[in-house]
Design an enzyme around this catalytic site. Structure first.
Site, PDB file in Angstrom:
ATOM      1  N   GLU A 251       0.854  -1.188   0.000  1.00 42.12           N
ATOM      2  CA  GLU A 251       0.000   0.000   0.000  1.00 42.12           C
ATOM      3  C   GLU A 251       0.894   1.244   0.000  1.00 42.12           C
ATOM      4  OE1 GLU A 251      -3.828   1.726  -0.129  1.00 42.12           O
ATOM      5  OE2 GLU A 251      -3.126  -0.328  -0.438  1.00 42.12           O
TER       6      GLU A 251
ATOM      7  N   GLU B  86      -0.521   9.678  -5.996  1.00 41.19           N
ATOM      8  CA  GLU B  86       0.592   8.729  -5.955  1.00 41.19           C
ATOM      9  C   GLU B  86       0.877   8.159  -7.342  1.00 41.19           C
ATOM     10  OE1 GLU B  86      -1.227   8.089  -1.627  1.00 41.19           O
ATOM     11  OE2 GLU B  86      -1.398   6.420  -3.030  1.00 41.19           O
TER      12      GLU B  86
ATOM     13  N   ASP C 265      -7.206   2.911   2.666  1.00 36.77           N
ATOM     14  CA  ASP C 265      -6.865   1.641   3.317  1.00 36.77           C
ATOM     15  C   ASP C 265      -8.067   0.701   3.333  1.00 36.77           C
ATOM     16  OD1 ASP C 265      -4.216   2.567   4.036  1.00 36.77           O
ATOM     17  OD2 ASP C 265      -5.224   3.852   5.489  1.00 36.77           O
TER      18      ASP C 265
END
Length: 494
Positions: A292, A322, A476
């Site tokens: 992750e 990201e 998450d």
């Protein structure tokens, strides 16, 4: 299987009514479908959000073979969630111009970085270098009216989400202090070596869509995270984590926390990353590893992760910031973009995902890399890109990830169609360049799939919460849910 097919067919009929302007959906069809979330009064109109939500409920199914044990590591902390504008005002900081800082050294740096990301509605995470100054800010945050304490850190949050499935045993390795240990789900196993006397605190400054501070206005709800976290910053629990796997014998390993090392400086992260690669390489080859990712600013560090870590993991999870930064660091497709404008273009996202799997994954049988799966999530839609032959149930997995984004953001157990909205385009292209295919999303079967070489893409829209209660940990939860619904194939690929 017949029931699912019938439900999907009836949902398609419902969409026919929706698109052809009929205000009412026949009650006998609603009774036959048997989905409470899709039920409507004779006077009500069937919304796009109702159709998609009902389709998710009908089509999301767990895989035939499910994980029984998942080991998660290695970043864990206590999150202090507070109003960003409120806290900064209480600290007697005046609004002004935004400016990004890779490392925060003062409350002035904090203010400028917070404004920089607030005006973009983007998430970010930074290291605060001064322990005394951080301590003062942390105390002010904990005492601020309305401040809340939660389980924090990607690994702990993923562990908490996985532990909500009663048949799944979860091992969590990370710096677990007394407050965090008290808040963790009792189903989570924490090795004694991971317990420490004090907690690591992370401060999460949240802002709402449309919230103003000075001349800055947030285009959407998001958060700015910062900490002075040495244990997580050095990934000090990594070796303990890997050593504990032999006894625990997991079916799946989930790894996070690499982004925390960035704030330690180049000399430290270069050495520690080599040790991390060595430790990860010691994990048994038959155990898939999901990595992750999180917000980073150092292109050299991101490039090192891309070159050294990505090829030795099976799966990665990341968001739009990201993804673009990863392409910028590696001079990949669309790296000339400074930032996404509005909803990230599906074709551009698809180009970058394919490039990652081709350059650093196992998109060809001759490749020695292990990476075969990428779970991409942005506010409006999610994409799962997988190399053919390695993963199953990915349509359900991407829908499950989108559904949990909707429910968790709204603080609900199930989707409320009246509290969410579609922000993604229902028509898009498979690539930004040529050749490209024009694609459409059917709300009654809300996953669009396409192939490029040996890679298959699955896209679904997100029903975006109109008034989100909490944005922290959504990524998450999305990755965890996507993994729960994913199945690792045993047959030979290609």
């Amino acid at each position: 299987m017949w029931r699912k097919a019938s439900a999907a067919a009836l949902l398609a009929l419902a969409v026919g009514y929706f698109y052809h302007g009929s205000p009412d959906l026949p009650e006998h069809i609603l009774q036959y479908v048997g989905l409470p979330s899709f039920r409507a009064s004779p006077q009500s109109q069937v919304s796009l959000e109702q159709v998609i939500s009902a389709a998710w409920d009908a089509l999301i199914t767990l895989p035939t073979r499910q994980w029984s044990k998942v080991a998660v590591g290695v970043n864990a902390c206590v999150d202090v969630v507070v109003s960003g504008v409120g806290l900064l005002q209480a600290m007697a900081v005046d609004p002004g111009a935004g400016q990004d800082h890779e490392v925060l050294h003062s409350k002035e740096d904090l203010k400028e970085s917070f404004i920089h990301y607030m005006e973009r509605g983007a998430a970010a995470e930074r290291f605060f270098s001064d322990p005394e100054a951080f301590g003062r800010i942390a105390r002010a945050a904990a005492e601020f009216p309305g401040a809340k304490l939660y389980v924090g850190g990607n690994a702990a949050l993923i562990g908490q989400k996985l532990a909500s499935y009663p048949d799944l045993m979860v091992l969590l390795c990370g710096p677990v202090g007394p407050k965090l240990h008290e808040m963790l789900d009792e189903q989570i196993v924490v090795p004694p070596e991971s317990l420490q006397e004090t907690d690591e605190f992370h401060l999460i400054l949240e802002y709402k869509a449309g919230e103003k501070w000075g001349s800055t206005q947030a285009p959407q709800a998001n958060r700015f995270i910062f900490s002075h976290d040495v244990s997580n910053g050095a990934m000090s629990s990594l070796e303990t984590f890997v050593a504990s796997l032999d006894e625990f014998e997991p079916d799946l390993v989930v790894l996070s926390g690499l982004h925390m090392m960035e704030g330690q400086g180049r000399e430290l992260w270069e050495e520690r990353l080599k040790e991390a690669v060595s430790a990860i390489s010691d994990i048994r080859k038959d155990i898939p590893i999901h990595l992750e990712l999180a917000s980073m600013t150092d292109k050299d560090y991101m490039n090192s992760i891309m070159q050294e870590v990505m090829p030795i993991v099976s799966s990665i999870g990341l968001n739009e910031q990201e993804l673009l930064f990863l392409s910028q660091a590696g001079e990949g497709p669309h790296s000339e973009l400074a930032a996404w404008k509005g909803v990230p273009d599906v074709g551009r996202v698809s180009d970058i995902l394919l490039w990652i799997l081709e350059q650093h994954g196992r998109s060809e049988p001759s490749s020695e890399a292990d990476l075969t799966r990428i779970h991409f999530h942005t506010l409006a839609y999610h994409i799962l890109a997988t190399v053919d032959g390695y993963w199953g149930n990915q349509a359900a997995a991407v829908m499950a990830g989108a559904r949990v984004a909707s429910t968790q953001a709204c603080g609900l157990r199930s989707v409320d169609p009246g509290k969410v909205e579609v922000k993604a385009p229902l028509e898009f292209h498979s690539s930004h360049g040529e050749p490209r295919e024009k694609l459409t999303l059917n709300p009654a079967e809300p996953v669009t799939a396409w192939r490029r070489g040996n890679v298959t893409f699955h896209l679904t829209v997100v029903l975006v919460c109109k008034q989100p209660l909490r944005t922290v940990g959504l990524g998450d939860a999305i990755s965890a849910e996507g993994l729960v619904y994913s199945e690792r194939k045993t047959q030979q690929p290609f």
